[in-house]
Each structure stands twice: as structure tokens, then as C-alpha cells.
Design an enzyme around this catalytic site. Sequence first.
Site, mmCIF file in Angstrom:
data_model
loop_
_atom_site.group_PDB
_atom_site.id
_atom_site.type_symbol
_atom_site.label_atom_id
_atom_site.label_comp_id
_atom_site.label_asym_id
_atom_site.label_seq_id
_atom_site.Cartn_x
_atom_site.Cartn_y
_atom_site.Cartn_z
ATOM 1 N N HIS A 307 -5.178 7.712 3.850
ATOM 2 C CA HIS A 307 -6.200 8.764 3.929
ATOM 3 C C HIS A 307 -5.764 9.776 4.974
ATOM 4 O O HIS A 307 -5.185 9.404 5.989
ATOM 5 C CB HIS A 307 -7.561 8.163 4.320
ATOM 6 C CG HIS A 307 -8.691 9.076 4.010
ATOM 7 N ND1 HIS A 307 -9.060 10.091 4.866
ATOM 8 C CD2 HIS A 307 -9.492 9.150 2.937
ATOM 9 C CE1 HIS A 307 -10.068 10.745 4.316
ATOM 10 N NE2 HIS A 307 -10.350 10.198 3.146
ATOM 11 N N ASP A 364 -11.551 4.711 -2.856
ATOM 12 C CA ASP A 364 -11.237 4.595 -4.282
ATOM 13 C C ASP A 364 -10.621 3.259 -4.657
ATOM 14 O O ASP A 364 -10.433 2.973 -5.840
ATOM 15 C CB ASP A 364 -10.277 5.728 -4.694
ATOM 16 C CG ASP A 364 -10.964 7.075 -4.640
ATOM 17 O OD1 ASP A 364 -12.136 7.140 -5.025
ATOM 18 O OD2 ASP A 364 -10.330 8.055 -4.204
HETATM 19 N N1 CMC Z 1 1.520 4.558 -0.736
HETATM 20 C C1 CMC Z 1 2.706 4.568 -0.096
HETATM 21 N N2 CMC Z 1 3.007 5.355 0.973
HETATM 22 C C2 CMC Z 1 2.045 6.173 1.400
HETATM 23 C C3 CMC Z 1 0.771 6.225 0.790
HETATM 24 C C4 CMC Z 1 0.524 5.373 -0.311
HETATM 25 N N3 CMC Z 1 -0.660 5.379 -0.924
HETATM 26 N N4 CMC Z 1 0.018 7.136 1.424
HETATM 27 C C5 CMC Z 1 0.773 7.664 2.405
HETATM 28 N N5 CMC Z 1 1.997 7.056 2.392
HETATM 29 C C6 CMC Z 1 3.095 7.311 3.352
HETATM 30 C C7 CMC Z 1 3.782 8.636 3.068
HETATM 31 O O1 CMC Z 1 4.864 8.473 2.175
HETATM 32 C C8 CMC Z 1 4.221 9.052 4.453
HETATM 33 O O2 CMC Z 1 5.360 8.279 4.789
HETATM 34 P P1 CMC Z 1 6.516 8.905 5.760
HETATM 35 O O3 CMC Z 1 5.832 9.148 7.063
HETATM 36 O O4 CMC Z 1 7.558 7.855 5.799
HETATM 37 O O5 CMC Z 1 6.976 10.168 5.085
HETATM 38 C C9 CMC Z 1 3.080 8.569 5.354
HETATM 39 O O6 CMC Z 1 2.491 7.445 4.643
HETATM 40 C C10 CMC Z 1 2.000 9.626 5.607
HETATM 41 O O7 CMC Z 1 1.514 10.066 4.332
HETATM 42 P P2 CMC Z 1 1.153 11.567 3.960
HETATM 43 O O8 CMC Z 1 1.333 11.759 2.490
HETATM 44 O O9 CMC Z 1 1.906 12.501 4.865
HETATM 45 O O10 CMC Z 1 -0.371 11.608 4.350
HETATM 46 P P3 CMC Z 1 -1.422 12.675 3.894
HETATM 47 O O11 CMC Z 1 -2.485 12.671 4.912
HETATM 48 O O12 CMC Z 1 -0.761 13.974 3.579
HETATM 49 O O13 CMC Z 1 -1.985 12.090 2.483
HETATM 50 C C11 CMC Z 1 -3.210 10.848 0.909
HETATM 51 C C12 CMC Z 1 -3.130 11.355 2.359
HETATM 52 C C13 CMC Z 1 -4.592 10.249 0.662
HETATM 53 C C14 CMC Z 1 -3.016 12.031 -0.063
HETATM 54 C C15 CMC Z 1 -2.113 9.794 0.688
HETATM 55 O O14 CMC Z 1 -2.306 8.695 1.554
HETATM 56 C C16 CMC Z 1 -2.048 9.318 -0.766
HETATM 57 O O15 CMC Z 1 -1.388 9.951 -1.601
HETATM 58 N N6 CMC Z 1 -2.737 8.180 -1.112
HETATM 59 C C17 CMC Z 1 -2.808 7.713 -2.483
HETATM 60 C C18 CMC Z 1 -3.834 8.537 -3.253
HETATM 61 C C19 CMC Z 1 -5.252 8.170 -2.886
HETATM 62 O O16 CMC Z 1 -5.620 6.997 -2.803
HETATM 63 N N7 CMC Z 1 -6.089 9.203 -2.693
HETATM 64 C C20 CMC Z 1 -7.522 9.032 -2.386
HETATM 65 C C21 CMC Z 1 -7.864 9.493 -1.019
HETATM 66 S S1 CMC Z 1 -9.483 8.943 -0.473
HETATM 67 C C22 CMC Z 1 -10.644 9.679 -1.493
HETATM 68 C C23 CMC Z 1 -10.589 11.153 -1.560
HETATM 69 O O17 CMC Z 1 -10.332 11.846 -0.583
HETATM 70 O O18 CMC Z 1 -10.844 11.657 -2.632
#
Ligand code: CMC
Length: 428
Positions: A307, A364
Site C-alpha cells: 500500500h 483487497d
Molecule cells: N508484490 C510484490 N512486490 C511489491 C508489491 C506486491 N504486491 N507491492 C510493492 N512491491 C515492491 C515493489 O516492487 C518495490 O520494490 P523495490 O523497492 O525493490 O523496487 C517496493 O515494494 C515498493 O513498491 P512501490 O510499487 O514503489 O510502492 P507504491 O506505493 O508505488 O505502490 C501499490 C503501492 C499498492 C500500487 C503496490 O503495492 C501494488 O501494486 N500492490 C498490488 C496491487 C494492490 O493490491 N492494490 C490495492 C491497493 S489497496 C486498495 C486501493 O487503494 O484501492
Amino acid sequence: MADKATLTIDGQSYEFPIITGTEQERAIDIKTLRGATGGVTTIDPGYKNTGSCQSAITFLDGEEGILRYRGYAIEALAEKASFLEVAYLLIFGELPTQVQLDKFDKDIKAESHVDEDMKKILDGFPKSAHPMGVLSALTSALIAFNPSSVNVDSEEDMYRTIVKLLAKFPVLAAWAMRKKKSQPLDYGDNSLGYVENLHKMMFAKPNEEYKVDKAVIDALDKLLILHADHEQNCSTSTVRMVGSSHAGLFASISSGICALWGPLHGGANQAVIEMLESIKEDGGDTKKYMAKAKDKEDPFRLMGFGHRVYKNFDPRAKIIKVAADDVLNQLGIEDPVLDIAKGLEKEALEDSYFVDRKLYPNVDFYSGIIYRALDIPVEMFTVMFALGRLPGWIAQWKEMRENKEPIGRPRQVYTGENFREFKEVSKR
Ligand code: CMC
């Protein structure tokens, strides 16, 4: 504590005030930055460090795993309040008295009719259309049937517009589902409560008496409350941004639905169940998928994990996990994907990749398992999220207009070509 921040650019210092919120969150107020510095701007892709507004609606502490609507803990609201009470709280700032709640309910019911011509628009969609696209389009189409623009300075006008949307939105959401299932459209029953009526509109059969287990309505009510607001997330920021151009409420919400649709946001609940299903189909080897999630060459992500704001347990996920167990028990359902989900969670919480990055299950991760137990089709999961988020979007739109916020218009740092002479096509 300092109440000013000093920024030095090319040897010259500039001071900016620090503002502090009611929960002691601090922010550097850079409103005067460009003017003072002769055009220097800030850059923050994804707005990871940027506050877009001051808001009195929802407080979230991602480090501590705290979520409160108007000061009330999400745990207490999910346990003790109804969705309609929470909607009122978010939109109008206080929990309603019984008299206020009864009036709110009555006013919503009085507006729950949707113009019959809207059905023709629905008819034009192929059955394969995703219900989120249909819901967004129908919400936008509502404007044509309710053309008078809202006078945001009139409390009465605002109230009427808000009530209209709260009344018609569940009808449209239910229709989007019934269209997919080739079922006759239903208007529900105004003698029922908001959530039960939503359920009836989704599930009533034309040739059977409508009956529903109380456990189903309670679970649905709780899920809607948990989704009702989440401060400046992608779809809410979209609603505020669109509304900041003084586009109307329905147009702003229609845009918010599109933003919510994506799999990184609300669309994750559909993506989670599809992921769990494919793991099951592939023999249930959770270790294989954990390895894929950690492999930077593999685009696979563990959906329902991570998140932007929570670097601790998402408090909503804790409540939903318990609710998933309860609902499945009460309805006597055994769902093997619940075990897969629990297995993945256990492994992730012990794995240094997830621990180091503070990746925890989000709202989710378990919600889809409940929706499935309630017989809600997978493509409707994100629509359920939208139904829950509606009061939050409305509250945020209302606050933005009442605070007379300026039009949203970020800056950029241009990285394209410098000036070039135009060449005729024959000379290129
Ligand atoms: N699986 C594997 N690795 C992950 C995941 C995941 N679900 N989420 C983040 N990471 C890793 C990412 O690759 C990065 O690694 P590194 O530092 O080595 O490059 C690190 O964790 C930080 O991730 P980020 O993508 O920079 O974080 P963000 O804040 O930009 O993204 C997020 C947040 C929710 C988009 C992301 O965690 C994600 O894609 N999660 C899966 C989709 C999901 O469940 N979304 C629902 C969010 S909650 C409800 C809502 O808001 O609607």
C-alpha cells in the site's frame, strides 16, 4: 519545533511556513515557492510526498495502521454503525441523530427512481461490457436527466444533489450486474434498508419471493463501511481534481469510478481472486508465486499486498480477514482459496522481501473471498468498492467546493526537444 523551513537555492535562502494538522502531521507550505524563487518548482511523481489539500474527513496513519472517519475509529464504526450512518457522518461531519438518520433515509428513498430512458442507454452496451465501465457511463448519463447544475453555496441544493446520487447509484450498479446476467431490471423495495435494498436490486428473482440471510446483509454493510473513505487516494484525488474545474458532482464521481477501476487501485479485489484461483488451478504451490512476486524480471505482483500509505497492517484487512472467516462459517461455505490466501499471507509476513519493504495485506486481499461467498460475480467486486466509496467521494467533493479550492493544475519539468524549425513534409 521549528515553524519554518529554509530552502537554499544558488546561495539564496527562502523561508516557508510549516503547517501542523490536528494529529500533528507537519507539511511545508510551498504556495509561494515559484513566485519567491523566480519559477523553481517541485517534482514528486505519484505525489508520494505532496499534500494536495487540507481535509477534515479521514485520518490515516500508515505507520501505526490507524484509520478514522471524522475522528471515529474504523474498528468501532465497522462493529457498531450502519453504512447509512457512516455515509451521513462522512458527508455532513457528525453522526446523525435518529431523526436526522430517518430523514436522510426517507429523502434517499424518495429519489430512488431512475428515468426509464436510462434503460435504453444500458441496452446499448454489449453484455460483455465490464460493469465498472457501464457504471461510470451511466453515472455520467444521469447528468442528462438531472441537468440543473448544483449551487454549491446553497445547503439545500447540495443536500438534494447528494441525496439524488446516493439514491440512484445503487440502482445503476445493480442494473449493471443484471444486464450481464440477462435478468430483468429491478427497482428494489423502499420498505427495506439501504444495504438490503441494494442486495434485493442485485439478486431478486422475478418469480421468487426475495429472502436474504441477515449474515449476508451484515457482511455487506461492514464491507461498504470499510471502503467508505480513504483520504486522498487515486480515485478520490480524481474526484477532487475533476470537481476543481467546477464540473458537477455526477461528472466528478463518474471520473472517480474510472480511476478506481485500475488493478493497482480498486480493481485489485478482482485481480486478487483471479490470482488465487490461478494459484489453485496450478496446484496450490504458493512458494512458486512468492518467488514470482519477488523476481524483478517477472511482472507478477502479489495482488492485495502493499500500500502506498500503510507501512504496517492495513486495519481494514484485519477486520475483513475475521469477517471472511465469520461469513464463510455462518453460511456454511468452504472456499479453498481462503486457505491459499492465508498461506500466502503467512509466507509473506515471514519473508524478508515483504518484511523489508513493509508489504502487508491490504483491504483487497480478503474482500473478494467475502464477495464470492455472497454470490457476487467477480467482475462486480470493484463495483462493490465503488458503492462503498461513494459517500467518501461525495464528502471530499463537497469539502473541496465548500473550501473554494483552486482548480487542480500541477506543474512539470519539461524534458523534450528544444526549439526546432518546422520542416515541410517533403523535406523530412
Ligand atoms: N508484490 C510484490 N512486490 C511489491 C508489491 C506486491 N504486491 N507491492 C510493492 N512491491 C515492491 C515493489 O516492487 C518495490 O520494490 P523495490 O523497492 O525493490 O523496487 C517496493 O515494494 C515498493 O513498491 P512501490 O510499487 O514503489 O510502492 P507504491 O506505493 O508505488 O505502490 C501499490 C503501492 C499498492 C500500487 C503496490 O503495492 C501494488 O501494486 N500492490 C498490488 C496491487 C494492490 O493490491 N492494490 C490495492 C491497493 S489497496 C486498495 C486501493 O487503494 O484501492
